[in-house]
Design a protein around this motif. Structure first.
Motif, PDB file in Angstrom:
ATOM      1  N   GLU A   1       0.828  -1.210   0.000  1.00 13.98           N
ATOM      2  CA  GLU A   1       0.000   0.000   0.000  1.00 13.98           C
ATOM      3  C   GLU A   1       0.860   1.256   0.000  1.00 13.98           C
ATOM      4  OE1 GLU A   1      -3.235   0.604  -0.297  1.00 13.98           O
ATOM      5  OE2 GLU A   1      -3.537  -1.529  -0.699  1.00 13.98           O
ATOM      6  N   ILE A   2       1.969   1.210   0.687  1.00 11.20           N
ATOM      7  CA  ILE A   2       2.885   2.364   0.708  1.00 11.20           C
ATOM      8  C   ILE A   2       3.510   2.558  -0.673  1.00 11.20           C
ATOM      9  CG2 ILE A   2       5.044   3.257   1.656  1.00 11.20           C
ATOM     10  CD1 ILE A   2       4.341   1.811   4.277  1.00 11.20           C
ATOM     11  N   LEU A   3       3.968   1.456  -1.264  1.00  9.50           N
ATOM     12  CA  LEU A   3       4.618   1.547  -2.571  1.00  9.50           C
ATOM     13  C   LEU A   3       3.654   2.009  -3.658  1.00  9.50           C
ATOM     14  CD1 LEU A   3       6.863  -1.669  -2.517  1.00  9.50           C
ATOM     15  CD2 LEU A   3       7.568   0.700  -2.158  1.00  9.50           C
ATOM     16  N   TYR A   4       2.379   1.628  -3.569  1.00 13.78           N
ATOM     17  CA  TYR A   4       1.388   2.047  -4.566  1.00 13.78           C
ATOM     18  C   TYR A   4       1.284   3.570  -4.646  1.00 13.78           C
ATOM     19  CZ  TYR A   4      -0.466  -2.734  -4.843  1.00 13.78           C
ATOM     20  OH  TYR A   4      -0.622  -4.088  -5.036  1.00 13.78           O
ATOM     21  N   ARG A   5       1.589   4.238  -3.552  1.00  8.88           N
ATOM     22  CA  ARG A   5       1.406   5.688  -3.466  1.00  8.88           C
ATOM     23  C   ARG A   5       2.657   6.486  -3.854  1.00  8.88           C
ATOM     24  NH1 ARG A   5      -2.284   3.248  -0.688  1.00  8.88           N
ATOM     25  NH2 ARG A   5      -4.205   4.297  -0.014  1.00  8.88           N
ATOM     26  N   LEU A   6       3.691   5.788  -4.239  1.00 11.30           N
ATOM     27  CA  LEU A   6       4.937   6.466  -4.594  1.00 11.30           C
ATOM     28  C   LEU A   6       4.999   6.760  -6.089  1.00 11.30           C
ATOM     29  CD1 LEU A   6       7.501   4.434  -2.456  1.00 11.30           C
ATOM     30  CD2 LEU A   6       6.412   6.619  -1.908  1.00 11.30           C
ATOM     31  N   PRO A   7       5.692   7.814  -6.478  1.00 11.28           N
ATOM     32  CA  PRO A   7       5.829   8.133  -7.907  1.00 11.28           C
ATOM     33  C   PRO A   7       6.704   7.107  -8.616  1.00 11.28           C
ATOM     34  CG  PRO A   7       7.152   9.633  -6.576  1.00 11.28           C
ATOM     35  CD  PRO A   7       6.315   8.833  -5.621  1.00 11.28           C
ATOM     36  N   VAL A   8       6.579   7.055  -9.937  1.00  8.78           N
ATOM     37  CA  VAL A   8       7.315   6.080 -10.735  1.00  8.78           C
ATOM     38  C   VAL A   8       8.825   6.229 -10.545  1.00  8.78           C
ATOM     39  CG1 VAL A   8       7.873   5.380 -13.102  1.00  8.78           C
ATOM     40  CG2 VAL A   8       5.502   5.828 -12.451  1.00  8.78           C
ATOM     41  N   LYS A   9       9.300   7.451 -10.499  1.00  7.09           N
ATOM     42  CA  LYS A   9      10.742   7.695 -10.362  1.00  7.09           C
ATOM     43  C   LYS A   9      11.288   7.038  -9.095  1.00  7.09           C
ATOM     44  CE  LYS A   9      14.122  11.453 -10.548  1.00  7.09           C
ATOM     45  NZ  LYS A   9      14.309  12.932 -10.661  1.00  7.09           N
ATOM     46  N   SER A  10      10.551   7.130  -7.999  1.00  9.50           N
ATOM     47  CA  SER A  10      10.995   6.510  -6.746  1.00  9.50           C
ATOM     48  C   SER A  10      10.961   4.990  -6.846  1.00  9.50           C
ATOM     49  CB  SER A  10      10.107   6.973  -5.590  1.00  9.50           C
ATOM     50  OG  SER A  10      10.208   8.361  -5.396  1.00  9.50           O
ATOM     51  N   LEU A  11       9.913   4.458  -7.459  1.00  2.11           N
ATOM     52  CA  LEU A  11       9.779   3.005  -7.570  1.00  2.11           C
ATOM     53  C   LEU A  11      10.903   2.400  -8.410  1.00  2.11           C
ATOM     54  CD1 LEU A  11       5.922   2.754  -8.051  1.00  2.11           C
ATOM     55  CD2 LEU A  11       7.237   2.061  -6.035  1.00  2.11           C
ATOM     56  N   LEU A  12      11.312   3.102  -9.450  1.00  2.08           N
ATOM     57  CA  LEU A  12      12.415   2.601 -10.268  1.00  2.08           C
ATOM     58  C   LEU A  12      13.701   2.522  -9.457  1.00  2.08           C
ATOM     59  CD1 LEU A  12      11.708   4.494 -13.619  1.00  2.08           C
ATOM     60  CD2 LEU A  12      11.312   2.073 -13.115  1.00  2.08           C
ATOM     61  N   ARG A  13      13.910   3.486  -8.564  1.00  2.00           N
ATOM     62  CA  ARG A  13      15.085   3.440  -7.690  1.00  2.00           C
ATOM     63  C   ARG A  13      14.959   2.299  -6.680  1.00  2.00           C
ATOM     64  NH1 ARG A  13      14.426   9.121  -7.013  1.00  2.00           N
ATOM     65  NH2 ARG A  13      13.889   8.727  -4.834  1.00  2.00           N
ATOM     66  N   PHE A  14      13.752   2.120  -6.140  1.00  4.30           N
ATOM     67  CA  PHE A  14      13.548   1.107  -5.109  1.00  4.30           C
ATOM     68  C   PHE A  14      13.662  -0.321  -5.637  1.00  4.30           C
ATOM     69  CE2 PHE A  14      10.827   4.169  -2.338  1.00  4.30           C
ATOM     70  CZ  PHE A  14      11.993   4.826  -1.993  1.00  4.30           C
ATOM     71  N   LYS A  15      13.625  -0.492  -6.955  1.00  5.04           N
ATOM     72  CA  LYS A  15      13.828  -1.820  -7.514  1.00  5.04           C
ATOM     73  C   LYS A  15      15.234  -2.351  -7.208  1.00  5.04           C
ATOM     74  CE  LYS A  15      11.380  -2.819 -11.548  1.00  5.04           C
ATOM     75  NZ  LYS A  15      11.278  -2.745 -13.018  1.00  5.04           N
TER      76      LYS A  15
ATOM     77  N   LEU B   1       6.774   4.439 -26.780  1.00  7.42           N
ATOM     78  CA  LEU B   1       7.746   4.704 -25.734  1.00  7.42           C
ATOM     79  C   LEU B   1       7.063   4.917 -24.391  1.00  7.42           C
ATOM     80  CD1 LEU B   1       8.646   8.407 -25.830  1.00  7.42           C
ATOM     81  CD2 LEU B   1       7.753   7.399 -27.901  1.00  7.42           C
ATOM     82  N   ASN B   2       7.786   4.589 -23.356  1.00 10.17           N
ATOM     83  CA  ASN B   2       7.381   4.924 -22.005  1.00 10.17           C
ATOM     84  C   ASN B   2       8.435   5.878 -21.460  1.00 10.17           C
ATOM     85  OD1 ASN B   2       6.959   5.132 -19.221  1.00 10.17           O
ATOM     86  ND2 ASN B   2       6.069   3.077 -19.099  1.00 10.17           N
ATOM     87  N   PRO B   3       8.157   7.187 -21.434  1.00 10.51           N
ATOM     88  CA  PRO B   3       9.162   8.153 -20.979  1.00 10.51           C
ATOM     89  C   PRO B   3       9.605   7.926 -19.540  1.00 10.51           C
ATOM     90  CG  PRO B   3       7.319   9.243 -22.085  1.00 10.51           C
ATOM     91  CD  PRO B   3       6.913   7.830 -21.851  1.00 10.51           C
ATOM     92  N   SER B   4       8.741   7.341 -18.721  1.00  6.36           N
ATOM     93  CA  SER B   4       9.063   7.158 -17.306  1.00  6.36           C
ATOM     94  C   SER B   4      10.122   6.081 -17.095  1.00  6.36           C
ATOM     95  CB  SER B   4       7.794   6.799 -16.517  1.00  6.36           C
ATOM     96  OG  SER B   4       6.773   7.756 -16.752  1.00  6.36           O
ATOM     97  N   THR B   5       9.981   4.970 -17.831  1.00  3.62           N
ATOM     98  CA  THR B   5      10.934   3.867 -17.694  1.00  3.62           C
ATOM     99  C   THR B   5      12.032   3.930 -18.749  1.00  3.62           C
ATOM    100  OG1 THR B   5       9.595   2.436 -19.113  1.00  3.62           O
ATOM    101  CG2 THR B   5       9.130   2.388 -16.744  1.00  3.62           C
ATOM    102  N   ARG B   6      11.919   4.883 -19.678  1.00  2.17           N
ATOM    103  CA  ARG B   6      12.895   5.094 -20.750  1.00  2.17           C
ATOM    104  C   ARG B   6      12.960   3.912 -21.711  1.00  2.17           C
ATOM    105  NH1 ARG B   6      16.191   9.438 -19.569  1.00  2.17           N
ATOM    106  NH2 ARG B   6      17.913   8.663 -20.862  1.00  2.17           N
ATOM    107  N   GLU B   7      11.849   3.195 -21.829  1.00  2.00           N
ATOM    108  CA  GLU B   7      11.742   2.146 -22.837  1.00  2.00           C
ATOM    109  C   GLU B   7      11.260   2.760 -24.147  1.00  2.00           C
ATOM    110  OE1 GLU B   7      10.201  -2.009 -21.669  1.00  2.00           O
ATOM    111  OE2 GLU B   7       9.205  -0.642 -20.290  1.00  2.00           O
ATOM    112  N   PHE B   8      11.705   2.209 -25.270  1.00  2.00           N
ATOM    113  CA  PHE B   8      11.156   2.632 -26.554  1.00  2.00           C
ATOM    114  C   PHE B   8      11.222   1.471 -27.544  1.00  2.00           C
ATOM    115  CE2 PHE B   8      15.657   3.342 -27.182  1.00  2.00           C
ATOM    116  CZ  PHE B   8      15.881   3.020 -28.511  1.00  2.00           C
ATOM    117  N   LYS B   9      10.396   1.570 -28.558  1.00  2.00           N
ATOM    118  CA  LYS B   9      10.311   0.499 -29.551  1.00  2.00           C
ATOM    119  C   LYS B   9       9.882   1.096 -30.879  1.00  2.00           C
ATOM    120  CE  LYS B   9       7.632  -3.679 -30.617  1.00  2.00           C
ATOM    121  NZ  LYS B   9       8.791  -4.556 -30.906  1.00  2.00           N
ATOM    122  N   GLU B  10      10.628   0.836 -31.938  1.00  2.00           N
ATOM    123  CA  GLU B  10      10.199   1.245 -33.272  1.00  2.00           C
ATOM    124  C   GLU B  10       9.332   0.142 -33.863  1.00  2.00           C
ATOM    125  OE1 GLU B  10      11.809   3.011 -37.556  1.00  2.00           O
ATOM    126  OE2 GLU B  10      13.243   2.458 -35.986  1.00  2.00           O
ATOM    127  N   LEU B  11       8.177   0.534 -34.384  1.00  2.00           N
ATOM    128  CA  LEU B  11       7.251  -0.443 -34.942  1.00  2.00           C
ATOM    129  C   LEU B  11       7.738  -0.922 -36.302  1.00  2.00           C
ATOM    130  CD1 LEU B  11       5.607   0.745 -32.625  1.00  2.00           C
ATOM    131  CD2 LEU B  11       3.619   0.830 -34.136  1.00  2.00           C
TER     132      LEU B  11
END
Length: 392
Positions: free
Chosen positions: A20-34, A135-145
């Motif tokens: 429940e705590i992690l659900y409330r955190l921004p994406v940037k924090s969650l990527l670090r917490f991985k 692309l997902n700008p938050s996770t910095r993933e991208f894919k050319e179709l």
């Protein structure tokens, strides 16, 4: 054996409380917490967590994970088109917010970059007329179709992508891109009619473009607005001087029409948008020298259109700015205060429904001459790897 801080926390707090705590955190924090521990990495990477986190982000009023994405280009012909973004909270709190370019993949284009659509934190863009990206700008993933023209007989140099859209098909748990290539002859270009159109749908799960979909005789020009599993466009009949709202269902890949508002007399051709997950429509009124915005409160229900707001251009721009009055008015976001953020051209303004007051907010520095469009989106952990797509 040395234990991590995360493991020590896990010993003192129940797992459901930690989630429940992690659900409330921004994406940037969650990527670090991985990187904190293997157990946290596994948890944050699950489909269930990604889905729950996104749904929670959509509901809460915090602006932490809300961002504005825009396309722009300098007037020089040799200048590349660029895709930029800024945080919504910075836009509202800082005197001048500087938009930053996406630097995690080679997006700069010799031509304009077009936003095909955004959905669940993913962005689809069209680059150099015929190259599509996800692309997902938050996770910095991208894919050319894959190449749109593979398997077709369409010559790229005799036409262009004229209609497009991006959305999520819940029935198959799949993200899809819709695109129409309109091929023209010199004569057709002169009179303004297409000679042939090829419409295809890309599936992220299959990582391929499907066969030509049944197009009927409808024009889908520009970006289709994604609402309730369907893409929507305004279809204007020049010969009949009338318009309708057409839609394309991503599930069964078929066209249809939706109800249009009855109170549209004395207005110019409307523009579609998405606001709070609902289809909305803005149109300029010659009689009031302003713009009205309607919202379809319940998709599929009759007489569900209602007025969201009515803006007088004179109150926004003043008498000396008449040439700016007919810029696009597009609602972007409802602020926690209840005020509405919208754009008109490259201006970001806020409308207070209680007192009918419009005020210009802080400027965004896009570092370009030509501002094209802007969209609001919510950051997410949604992956571009088909096996990791969460169901929404």
């Amino acid at each position: 054996m040395k234990t991590s801080k995360a493991d020590r926390i896990s010993h003192h707090l129940p797992e459901e409380i930690i989630e429940e705590i992690l659900y409330r955190l921004p994406v940037k924090s969650l990527l670090r917490f991985k990187c904190v521990s293997q157990s946290w990495r596994s948890l944050i990477s699950t489909k269930q967590f990604v889905e729950t986190h996104l749904q929670h982000s959509k509901k809460i009023e915090s602006l932490t994970d809300k961002r504005i994405i825009s396309t722009c280009k300098n007037s020089s012909k040799s200048s590349p088109g660029r895709l930029k973004a800024c945080s919504l909270s910075s836009l509202l709190t800082e005197p001048v917010t500087r938009a930053v370019s996406f630097d995690f993949f080679p997006l700069n284009s010799s031509r304009d970059i077009v936003i095909v659509g955004s959905c669940n934190g993913l962005i689809s863009v069209l680059v150099d007329v015929c190259r599509f990206f996800l692309l997902n700008p938050s996770t910095r993933e991208f894919k050319e179709l894959p190449d749109f023209f593979t398997g077709t007989t369409c010559p790229k140099n005799l036409g262009s992508i004229s209609g497009y859209g991006f959305g999520f098909d819940e029935s198959s748990c799949d993200y899809k891109v819709y695109a129409v290539f309109t091929m023209t002859t010199p004569y057709d270009r002169d009179v303004g009619f297409p000679s042939k159109s090829v419409a295809r749908v890309y599936s992220l799960k299959a990582d391929s473009w499907g066969v030509n979909v049944f197009f009927e005789d409808r024009w889908t020009i520009g970006q289709g607005k994604f609402v309730s599993g369907k893409l929507h466009w305004i279809n204007y009949y020049k010969t009949k001087l009338k318009w309708e709202i057409v839609c394309f269902d991503l599930t069964n890949e078929s066209f249809g029409t939706v109800e249009r508002p009855s109170c549209m007399e004395g207005c110019y051709i409307p523009r579609l948008g998405v606001f709070k997950g609902c289809l909305c429509m803005s149109f300029d009124c010659a009689l009031t020298v302003g713009s009205d915005i309607l919202i379809w409160n319940k998709y599929g229900a009759e007489d569900s259109w209602s007025e969201l707001l009515s803006i007088s251009y004179l109150s926004v721009f003043g008498n000396s700015s008449f040439t700016r009055m007919f810029n696009r008015v597009t609602p972007l976001f409802v602020l926690p205060s209840g005020e509405i953020l919208f754009t008109s051209g490259s201006d970001f303004l806020i409308y207070n429904k209680k007192d009918g007051c419009v005020k210009q907010r802080h400027t965004v520095d896009f570092d370009c001459d030509r501002f094209r469009e802007a969209e609001a989106y919510t950051e997410s952990l949604v992956s571009l790897v088909p096996d990791n797509i969460a169901f929404f």
